[in-house]
Design a protein around this motif. Structure first.
Motif, short mmCIF file in Angstrom:
data_model
loop_
_atom_site.label_atom_id
_atom_site.label_comp_id
_atom_site.label_asym_id
_atom_site.label_seq_id
_atom_site.Cartn_x
_atom_site.Cartn_y
_atom_site.Cartn_z
N VAL A 1 -9.29 -1.55 0.19
CA VAL A 1 -8.80 -0.80 -0.97
C VAL A 1 -9.82 -0.87 -2.11
O VAL A 1 -10.46 -1.90 -2.32
N ASP A 2 -9.96 0.24 -2.82
CA ASP A 2 -10.77 0.29 -4.04
C ASP A 2 -9.82 0.65 -5.17
O ASP A 2 -9.37 1.80 -5.29
N HIS A 3 -9.48 -0.33 -5.99
CA HIS A 3 -8.48 -0.12 -7.04
C HIS A 3 -8.94 0.85 -8.11
O HIS A 3 -8.14 1.32 -8.92
N GLY A 4 -10.22 1.16 -8.15
CA GLY A 4 -10.73 2.12 -9.11
C GLY A 4 -10.49 3.56 -8.69
O GLY A 4 -10.66 4.49 -9.50
N ASP A 5 -10.06 3.76 -7.45
CA ASP A 5 -9.79 5.10 -6.93
C ASP A 5 -8.41 5.54 -7.40
O ASP A 5 -7.41 4.83 -7.22
N MET A 6 -8.33 6.73 -7.97
CA MET A 6 -7.06 7.24 -8.48
C MET A 6 -5.98 7.31 -7.41
O MET A 6 -4.79 7.19 -7.69
N HIS A 7 -6.38 7.49 -6.16
CA HIS A 7 -5.41 7.65 -5.08
C HIS A 7 -5.22 6.36 -4.27
O HIS A 7 -4.64 6.40 -3.18
N SER A 8 -5.70 5.24 -4.79
CA SER A 8 -5.56 3.99 -4.06
C SER A 8 -4.11 3.50 -4.07
O SER A 8 -3.30 3.90 -4.91
N LYS A 9 -3.80 2.63 -3.13
CA LYS A 9 -2.46 2.08 -3.00
C LYS A 9 -2.14 1.18 -4.19
O LYS A 9 -3.02 0.50 -4.72
N THR A 10 -0.88 1.19 -4.60
CA THR A 10 -0.44 0.36 -5.73
C THR A 10 0.13 -0.96 -5.20
O THR A 10 0.95 -0.96 -4.27
N TYR A 11 -0.31 -2.05 -5.79
CA TYR A 11 0.18 -3.37 -5.40
C TYR A 11 0.91 -3.99 -6.59
O TYR A 11 0.29 -4.49 -7.52
N THR A 12 2.23 -3.92 -6.56
CA THR A 12 3.04 -4.54 -7.63
C THR A 12 4.09 -5.43 -6.99
O THR A 12 4.60 -5.14 -5.90
N PHE A 13 4.42 -6.52 -7.68
CA PHE A 13 5.38 -7.49 -7.15
C PHE A 13 6.38 -7.85 -8.26
O PHE A 13 6.40 -8.99 -8.75
N PRO A 14 7.21 -6.90 -8.68
CA PRO A 14 8.11 -7.15 -9.82
C PRO A 14 9.06 -8.31 -9.62
O PRO A 14 9.41 -9.01 -10.57
N GLU A 15 9.48 -8.55 -8.36
CA GLU A 15 10.44 -9.63 -8.11
C GLU A 15 9.83 -11.00 -8.37
O GLU A 15 10.56 -11.97 -8.60
N LEU A 16 8.51 -11.10 -8.35
CA LEU A 16 7.86 -12.41 -8.54
C LEU A 16 7.66 -12.77 -10.01
O LEU A 16 7.22 -13.87 -10.31
N TYR A 17 7.97 -11.86 -10.90
CA TYR A 17 7.78 -12.13 -12.32
C TYR A 17 9.05 -12.64 -13.00
O TYR A 17 9.05 -12.90 -14.18
#
Length: 340
Positions: free
Chosen positions: A271-287
């Motif tokens: 994954v390249d997080h700088g790419d507009m179409h890259s996959k989103t990695y969020t973990f709201p339950e861990l916060y």
């Protein structure tokens, strides 16, 4: 007591001493690279103007209060009706405009200078380092060398470094005070920053944008070393460090404070997080309602611990763990990892 030539710099420095608690070891005043020196020149220029403004304003205030104070001689004095002074109105309008212009011109010049390879290093090929911020760690990918580190950087002295900055989640601010100014990292977009370390040494980098509970531990170290030592380090990492799997990388992105880690490949293959179409990695339950202990560690590097087959064994152990038995708080202190 003081020579005349030292008066203005001394007065300009007083506010800095006051605001810093009289701490003499201020990193921004000890630049170790051309970008940091450019910024220091701008700071000094601004401090001089600040001192001049303070001196003039306080001087006029004291003079006016003393000159027009109430005394027995003027207690019955009634001033005549006045409509103001056109000359004074023009004067105190023009002076701030001139001050703003005097500050704006060098500021704009410095901004443009900092957006390119520092002067004197234009003919040297820069090393590219992809910087990915995540809660609460820094991930550094060397695409040309094919290696990756967490929470530490090794760079060759006298070589331009082209940082390509992005974020896996929240917005952060990448800053190495001894080498240059800060720049933001944002998900699904990329910013660039050029820095050069012209002196060997170890410098501290940090995040200056508050982003949650683990913010205070989101620091990293930068070791500027000779090109020969840097090449040797790269070769050592490629021969001894473990591989970073996509599954391991996703675990790495979960909110936690980590120590140093080293890998013989990069996450850019996944994954390249700088790419507009890259996959989103969020973990709201861990916060929610979790604590994340951790600190920056300086212990034997993880790629040294994986030598002689240990890397493969530990990787298999992680892959075989039942996700239900894992600490879903994302706690991963990384205590057994450290870099050179």
């Amino acid at each position: 007591m003081f020579k005349k030539g030292y008066l203005i710099p001394l007065l300009a420095f007083l506010p800095v001493l006051f605001l810093s608690g009289c701490e003499p070891n201020m990193v921004v005043f000890q630049p170790k690279g051309p970008a940091a020196r450019e910024i220091l020149g701008l700071i000094n220029w601004s401090l001089i103007f600040m001192a001049l403004v303070v001196i003039v304003v306080i001087g006029l205030f004291v003079f006016i209060v003393w000159k027009y104070r109430a005394t027995d001689k003027n207690k019955d004095y009634e001033p005549p009706e006045e409509h103001g002074s056109t000359k004074l109105e023009i004067t105190w309008t023009v002076i701030p405009i001139l001050i703003v212009i005097a500050l704006t011109i060098p500021t704009v010049k410095s901004i443009y200078n900092l957006e390119k390879v520092p002067k004197g290093y234009e003919n040297k090929k820069p090393i590219t380092i992809n910087v990915t911020s995540a809660d609460w760690k820094w991930i550094f990918s060397y695409p040309d060398q094919g290696i990756e580190t967490v929470n530490y950087l090794n760079v060759p002295v006298g070589t331009p470094i082209k940082f390509k900055l992005t974020s896996a989640g929240t917005m952060n601010s990448f800053w190495i005070p001894a080498l240059g100014g800060q720049k933001y990292t944002m998900a699904k977009m990329e910013t660039q920053l050029y820095l050069v370390a012209d002196q060997p040494g170890e410098y501290i980098g940090k995040n200056t944008n508050f982003n949650g509970k683990g913010y205070a531990g989101m620091e990293f170290t930068v070791e500027a070393q000779s090109p020969q030592k840097f090449d040797k380090w790269v070769k050592d990492v490629k021969n001894t460090a473990p591989k970073l799997s996509e599954k391991k990388y996703v675990e790495l992105l979960k909110p936690s404070n980590l120590g140093r880690q080293t890998f013989s490949n990069t996450h850019l293959a996944y994954v390249d997080h700088g790419d507009m179409h890259s996959k989103t990695y969020t973990f709201p339950e861990l916060y929610r309602n979790h604590d994340y202990p951790g600190k920056i560690f300086k212990e034997p590097d993880n790629h040294e611990m994986h030598m002689e087959g240990q890397a493969e064994g530990k990787s298999m152990e992680m892959n075989n763990m039942d996700m239900k038995d894992m600490d879903m708080s994302g706690n991963s202190n990384g205590g057994d990892h450290s870099g050179h």
